[in-house]
Design a protein around this motif. Structure first.
Motif, PDB file in Angstrom:
ATOM      1  N   ALA A 105       0.847  -1.184   0.000  1.00 55.69           N
ATOM      2  CA  ALA A 105       0.000   0.000   0.000  1.00 55.69           C
ATOM      3  C   ALA A 105       0.886   1.239   0.000  1.00 55.69           C
ATOM      4  O   ALA A 105       2.072   1.165   0.290  1.00 55.69           O
ATOM      5  N   GLY A 106       0.299   2.358  -0.278  1.00 53.62           N
ATOM      6  CA  GLY A 106       1.044   3.602  -0.389  1.00 53.62           C
ATOM      7  C   GLY A 106       1.294   4.289   0.944  1.00 53.62           C
ATOM      8  O   GLY A 106       1.054   3.743   2.020  1.00 53.62           O
ATOM      9  N   TRP A 107       1.764   5.521   0.822  1.00 52.40           N
ATOM     10  CA  TRP A 107       2.158   6.314   1.978  1.00 52.40           C
ATOM     11  C   TRP A 107       1.053   6.519   3.008  1.00 52.40           C
ATOM     12  O   TRP A 107       1.350   6.544   4.213  1.00 52.40           O
ATOM     13  N   PRO A 108      -0.213   6.650   2.625  1.00 52.06           N
ATOM     14  CA  PRO A 108      -1.233   6.803   3.681  1.00 52.06           C
ATOM     15  C   PRO A 108      -1.239   5.636   4.670  1.00 52.06           C
ATOM     16  O   PRO A 108      -1.453   5.832   5.869  1.00 52.06           O
ATOM     17  N   TRP A 109      -0.982   4.435   4.178  1.00 51.06           N
ATOM     18  CA  TRP A 109      -0.957   3.279   5.071  1.00 51.06           C
ATOM     19  C   TRP A 109       0.308   3.261   5.931  1.00 51.06           C
ATOM     20  O   TRP A 109       0.277   2.805   7.076  1.00 51.06           O
ATOM     21  N   ILE A 110       1.405   3.757   5.389  1.00 49.82           N
ATOM     22  CA  ILE A 110       2.636   3.877   6.184  1.00 49.82           C
ATOM     23  C   ILE A 110       2.413   4.883   7.305  1.00 49.82           C
ATOM     24  O   ILE A 110       2.784   4.644   8.461  1.00 49.82           O
ATOM     25  N   VAL A 111       1.778   5.988   6.983  1.00 50.17           N
ATOM     26  CA  VAL A 111       1.455   6.995   8.005  1.00 50.17           C
ATOM     27  C   VAL A 111       0.511   6.393   9.046  1.00 50.17           C
ATOM     28  O   VAL A 111       0.682   6.611  10.258  1.00 50.17           O
ATOM     29  N   ALA A 112      -0.466   5.612   8.597  1.00 50.63           N
ATOM     30  CA  ALA A 112      -1.395   4.960   9.533  1.00 50.63           C
ATOM     31  C   ALA A 112      -0.640   4.036  10.486  1.00 50.63           C
ATOM     32  O   ALA A 112      -0.910   4.035  11.700  1.00 50.63           O
ATOM     33  N   ALA A 113       0.302   3.250   9.969  1.00 52.52           N
ATOM     34  CA  ALA A 113       1.095   2.355  10.819  1.00 52.52           C
ATOM     35  C   ALA A 113       1.912   3.158  11.829  1.00 52.52           C
ATOM     36  O   ALA A 113       2.006   2.782  13.008  1.00 52.52           O
ATOM     37  N   PHE A 114       2.484   4.260  11.380  1.00 55.60           N
ATOM     38  CA  PHE A 114       3.264   5.134  12.258  1.00 55.60           C
ATOM     39  C   PHE A 114       2.388   5.660  13.395  1.00 55.60           C
ATOM     40  O   PHE A 114       2.744   5.569  14.573  1.00 55.60           O
ATOM     41  N   VAL A 115       1.232   6.204  13.039  1.00 48.39           N
ATOM     42  CA  VAL A 115       0.329   6.789  14.039  1.00 48.39           C
ATOM     43  C   VAL A 115      -0.189   5.712  15.000  1.00 48.39           C
ATOM     44  O   VAL A 115      -0.211   5.917  16.221  1.00 48.39           O
ATOM     45  N   LEU A 116      -0.593   4.565  14.457  1.00 47.72           N
ATOM     46  CA  LEU A 116      -1.077   3.487  15.312  1.00 47.72           C
ATOM     47  C   LEU A 116      -0.011   3.047  16.313  1.00 47.72           C
ATOM     48  O   LEU A 116      -0.296   2.864  17.504  1.00 47.72           O
ATOM     49  N   PHE A 117       1.210   2.888  15.853  1.00 48.42           N
ATOM     50  CA  PHE A 117       2.271   2.484  16.774  1.00 48.42           C
ATOM     51  C   PHE A 117       2.480   3.530  17.856  1.00 48.42           C
ATOM     52  O   PHE A 117       2.602   3.201  19.037  1.00 48.42           O
ATOM     53  N   ARG A 118       2.516   4.802  17.473  1.00 53.91           N
ATOM     54  CA  ARG A 118       2.723   5.862  18.472  1.00 53.91           C
ATOM     55  C   ARG A 118       1.584   5.864  19.489  1.00 53.91           C
ATOM     56  O   ARG A 118       1.810   6.030  20.689  1.00 53.91           O
ATOM     57  N   VAL A 119       0.354   5.675  19.024  1.00 56.88           N
ATOM     58  CA  VAL A 119      -0.799   5.665  19.943  1.00 56.88           C
ATOM     59  C   VAL A 119      -0.666   4.520  20.947  1.00 56.88           C
ATOM     60  O   VAL A 119      -0.802   4.722  22.163  1.00 56.88           O
ATOM     61  N   PHE A 120      -0.383   3.310  20.467  1.00 55.57           N
ATOM     62  CA  PHE A 120      -0.269   2.171  21.378  1.00 55.57           C
ATOM     63  C   PHE A 120       0.961   2.288  22.273  1.00 55.57           C
ATOM     64  O   PHE A 120       0.928   1.855  23.433  1.00 55.57           O
ATOM     65  N   ASP A 121       2.033   2.887  21.773  1.00 50.14           N
ATOM     66  CA  ASP A 121       3.240   3.061  22.583  1.00 50.14           C
ATOM     67  C   ASP A 121       3.007   4.080  23.697  1.00 50.14           C
ATOM     68  O   ASP A 121       3.483   3.906  24.811  1.00 50.14           O
ATOM     69  N   VAL A 122       2.269   5.134  23.404  1.00 45.97           N
ATOM     70  CA  VAL A 122       2.018   6.177  24.405  1.00 45.97           C
ATOM     71  C   VAL A 122       0.917   5.764  25.377  1.00 45.97           C
ATOM     72  O   VAL A 122       1.052   5.921  26.594  1.00 45.97           O
ATOM     73  N   CYS A 123      -0.187   5.218  24.863  1.00 48.14           N
ATOM     74  CA  CYS A 123      -1.333   4.854  25.720  1.00 48.14           C
ATOM     75  C   CYS A 123      -1.076   3.600  26.554  1.00 48.14           C
ATOM     76  O   CYS A 123      -1.654   3.430  27.621  1.00 48.14           O
ATOM     77  N   LYS A 124      -0.263   2.714  26.060  1.00 48.01           N
ATOM     78  CA  LYS A 124       0.144   1.495  26.750  1.00 48.01           C
ATOM     79  C   LYS A 124      -1.014   0.668  27.314  1.00 48.01           C
ATOM     80  O   LYS A 124      -1.126   0.469  28.526  1.00 48.01           O
ATOM     81  N   PRO A 125      -1.887   0.140  26.438  1.00 51.86           N
ATOM     82  CA  PRO A 125      -2.932  -0.756  26.944  1.00 51.86           C
ATOM     83  C   PRO A 125      -2.290  -2.042  27.465  1.00 51.86           C
ATOM     84  O   PRO A 125      -1.169  -2.381  27.091  1.00 51.86           O
TER      85      PRO A 125
END
Length: 163
Positions: A105-125
């Motif tokens: 997939a293109g850059w939007p999906w790479i950005v989505a992966a980046f954002v998702l990782f940052r969210v889970f890394d910061v929120c720490k469920p």
């Protein structure tokens, strides 16, 4: 926590410090974890060309390298999980990006992966929060980001499959 000049020099005095700090990206004065995750995208552009088994092996080796390097930096600084260590963000981000190997997939999906990782890394469920609090040393430094990367990869895979 900001490092003083002597601590910065100590970290960069050997290969473990360079690796643990994500080749210096963890020395960012602002959001070093985000800087490390962003820096991780550069080598990922080459890693994504690997077949899936080789990618998995690269992740396992990067994890082991991170445990070693993190142990060295933690011992040197005498700080448990200092912010300068961002190799864990590299590995976690690469895990989060793994679904893109199966669904190019293109850059939007790479950005989505980046954002998702940052969210889970910061929120720490849970169990990310458990690993962050309960597991020490270099293994603990690496483990919580691996778990955050797995969460991000699962959400990304679901989104890719859905859309």
């Amino acid at each position: 926590m900001r490092l003083d000049a002597a601590q910065r020099r100590a970290i960069l005095s050997g290969p473990a410090g360079w690796i643990a700090s994500g080749f210096g990206s963890g020395l960012s004065p602002y959001a070093p974890g985000t800087a490390g995750s962003l820096a991780a995208l550069v080598p990922w552009l080459a890693l994504r060309e690997l077949p899936l088994p080789a990618y998995a092996l690269a992740l396992a080796l990067a994890f082991a390298l991170g445990v070693w390097a993190s142990n060295r930096v933690v011992a040197k600084l005498r700080i448990e999980d200092p912010g300068v260590i961002v190799w864990d963000e590299f590995v976690g981000q690469w895990i989060a990006l793994a679904p893109l190997l199966a669904w190019p997939a293109g850059w939007p999906w790479i950005v989505a992966a980046f954002v998702l990782f940052r969210v889970f890394d910061v929120c720490k469920p849970w169990p990310v929060s458990w690993a962050d609090r309960s597991v020490g040393g270099g293994f603990g430094v690496m483990l919580d980001d691996v778990l955050a990367g797995i969460y991000a990869a699962l959400v990304l895979a679901l989104a890719l499959h859905t859309f």
